[in-house]
Design an enzyme around this catalytic site. Structure first.
Site, PDB file in Angstrom:
ATOM      1  N   GLY A 102       0.942  -1.159  -0.004  1.00  0.00           N
ATOM      2  CA  GLY A 102       0.049  -0.164  -0.172  1.00  0.00           C
ATOM      3  C   GLY A 102       0.961   1.340  -0.112  1.00  0.00           C
ATOM      4  O   GLY A 102       1.952   1.237  -0.414  1.00  0.00           O
ATOM      5  N   THR A 125      -4.420  -2.637  -1.229  1.00  0.00           N
ATOM      6  CA  THR A 125      -5.010  -2.147   0.206  1.00  0.00           C
ATOM      7  C   THR A 125      -6.636  -2.311  -0.013  1.00  0.00           C
ATOM      8  O   THR A 125      -7.168  -2.035  -0.986  1.00  0.00           O
ATOM      9  CB  THR A 125      -4.518  -0.621   0.257  1.00  0.00           C
ATOM     10  OG1 THR A 125      -5.550  -0.184   1.443  1.00  0.00           O
ATOM     11  CG2 THR A 125      -4.964   0.434  -0.690  1.00  0.00           C
ATOM     12  N   ASP A 127      -8.320  -0.473   1.662  1.00  0.00           N
ATOM     13  CA  ASP A 127      -8.681   0.949   1.878  1.00  0.00           C
ATOM     14  C   ASP A 127      -9.155   1.535   0.352  1.00  0.00           C
ATOM     15  O   ASP A 127      -9.959   2.544   0.372  1.00  0.00           O
ATOM     16  CB  ASP A 127      -7.849   1.711   2.528  1.00  0.00           C
ATOM     17  CG  ASP A 127      -7.806   1.361   4.167  1.00  0.00           C
ATOM     18  OD1 ASP A 127      -8.098   0.526   4.635  1.00  0.00           O
ATOM     19  OD2 ASP A 127      -6.903   2.036   4.514  1.00  0.00           O
TER      20      ASP A 127
HETATM   21  O1  F6P Z   1      -4.188   0.371   5.543  1.00  0.00           O
HETATM   22  C1  F6P Z   1      -4.915  -0.800   5.540  1.00  0.00           C
HETATM   23  C2  F6P Z   1      -5.385  -1.053   7.003  1.00  0.00           C
HETATM   24  O2  F6P Z   1      -6.315  -2.202   6.988  1.00  0.00           O
HETATM   25  C3  F6P Z   1      -6.141   0.220   7.648  1.00  0.00           C
HETATM   26  O3  F6P Z   1      -7.407   0.236   7.070  1.00  0.00           O
HETATM   27  C4  F6P Z   1      -6.196  -0.061   8.964  1.00  0.00           C
HETATM   28  O4  F6P Z   1      -6.228   1.167   9.889  1.00  0.00           O
HETATM   29  C5  F6P Z   1      -4.820  -0.594   9.124  1.00  0.00           C
HETATM   30  O5  F6P Z   1      -4.530  -1.463   7.837  1.00  0.00           O
HETATM   31  C6  F6P Z   1      -4.606  -1.558  10.268  1.00  0.00           C
HETATM   32  O6  F6P Z   1      -3.233  -2.072  10.397  1.00  0.00           O
HETATM   33  P1  F6P Z   1      -2.856  -3.002  11.555  1.00  0.00           P
HETATM   34  O7  F6P Z   1      -3.031  -4.481  10.903  1.00  0.00           O
HETATM   35  O8  F6P Z   1      -1.320  -2.918  11.695  1.00  0.00           O
HETATM   36  O9  F6P Z   1      -3.512  -2.851  12.753  1.00  0.00           O
END
Ligand code: F6P
Length: 341
Positions: A102, A125, A127
């Site tokens: 991402g 991603t 998102d």
């Molecule tokens: O960037 C992708 C994502 O899924 C975001 O939506 C979310 O805030 C983040 O990753 C969560 O990351 P982690 O797995 O490090 O908690």
């Protein structure tokens, strides 16, 4: 040719489909050799890798996660590690590195590319916030998971005449909230792009009860923020990589809405369930196409570029464009949804 592939950042359904596609196109069609670095950039910095042949990627198309593992890396560690990365690329005789990731991963890819390493990026991603591509794989799967959850939550909300505030992922952008909220017929959608006013949200949900309805579903992206001086959100601080930690906007909204509406409210945080499990057919196809085109880019020595979906075609775009800005939900989309506060 010899190609190194790695997956970095938060995982995402479809990563394995890209890895498989890179190996199929490179090994079976071009006669290349492919190696996979373990745990993202860390594997490249430490030279930790394994060969990827056709057997190694057999049966992974529909599997969630990444067979290579993934970690986040602090930008400073990567900057300090450029020469180590260059050393491993040279020692392994690699003609190219294909990082799949991402925003953070693509920024790192650009850093290495600017330092002269042969890099072709593949965006991912859930998102869907990378501006240079119309869609990223993983998004369709996440929206499907969130929509199914919302459908299920509707029936229990109705049974108990409750307001359910459902928090979905979306750090900077509200794509998952918007799409799952529209698909499931949510009654209010709250996105990071548009700071919310708690009174306006309460009024919107309250109107539904005034109209005789017995329950309501509110979808909120994890990164949503209130308008200044309207409601205090607890600060969540930052994690080891400098990313904001969220303090639970759904939980805080449920307290505020319950108080204002006099209706029972419950927060539901969908969290990482949106990132796990098998990718949808759409995501498998997009991931497979990205992998195929990344190998073609390597053979054309189109380094410093990234695969991107434009309309229905795959293009190559400069990594510099990929990281220049985020793809936010445009204002016009709020009106179509009808319930974005
Ligand atoms: O960037 C992708 C994502 O899924 C975001 O939506 C979310 O805030 C983040 O990753 C969560 O990351 P982690 O797995 O490090 O908690």
């Amino acid at each position: 040719m010899r190609i190194g592939v790695l997956t970095s950042g938060g995982d995402c359904p479809g990563l394995n489909a890209v890895i498989r596609s890179v190996v199929h196109r490179a090994v079976a069609d071009h006669g290349d050799e492919v190696i996979g670095f373990h745990d993202g950039w860390k594997g490249l910095l430490e030279g930790d890798h394994r060969p990827l042949d056709l057997d190694a990627v057999s049966g992974i198309l529909a599997r969630g996660g990444t067979i290579l593992g993934s970690t986040r890396v602090r930008p400073a560690d990567l900057r300090d590690g450029v020469e180590r990365a260059r050393g491993h690329v040279a020692a392994l005789g690699l003609d190219a590195v294909v990082p799949i990731g991402g925003e953070g991963t693509l920024k790192a890819a650009r850093l290495l590319s600017d330092a002269g390493l042969p890099v072709v990026g593949v965006p991912k991603t859930i998102d869907n916030d990378i501006a240079a591509t119309d869609v990223t794989f993983g998004f369709d799967t996440a929206v499907g998971v969130a929509t199914e959850a919302l459908d299920r939550l509707k029936t229990t909300a109705e049974s108990h005449q409750r307001v359910l505030i459902v928090e979905v992922m979306g750090r900077h952008t509200g794509w998952i909230a918007l799409h799952s909220g529209m698909a499931a017929g949510a009654h209010a959608i709250v996105v990071p792009e548009r700071p919310f006013h708690i009174e306006e949200l309460a009024t919107l949900v309250g109107k539904r009860f005034e109209a005789g309805k017995k329950f309501a579903i509110v979808v909120v992206a994890e990164g949503a923020k209130p308008q200044e001086d309207t409601m205090r959100l607890e600060p969540g601080g930052t994690d080891a990589y400098g990313h904001e930690r969220f303090s639970g906007v759904a939980r805080q909204l449920s307290v505020e809405l319950e108080r204002r509406l006099g209706k029972e409210a419950r927060p539901v945080i969908l969290g990482h369930v949106q990132r796990g499990g098998t990718p949808t057919a759409y995501d498998r196809v997009l991931a497979t196409r990205f992998g195929w085109h990344a190998v073609e880019a390597v053979h054309r020595r189109a380094f410093g570029m990234m695969t991107a979906l434009r309309g229905t075609d795959i293009h190559l775009v400069p990594l510099a464009d990929a990281v220049a800005s985020l793809k936010t939900v445009p204002g016009g989309r709020y009106a179509e949804a009808g319930c974005v506060v």
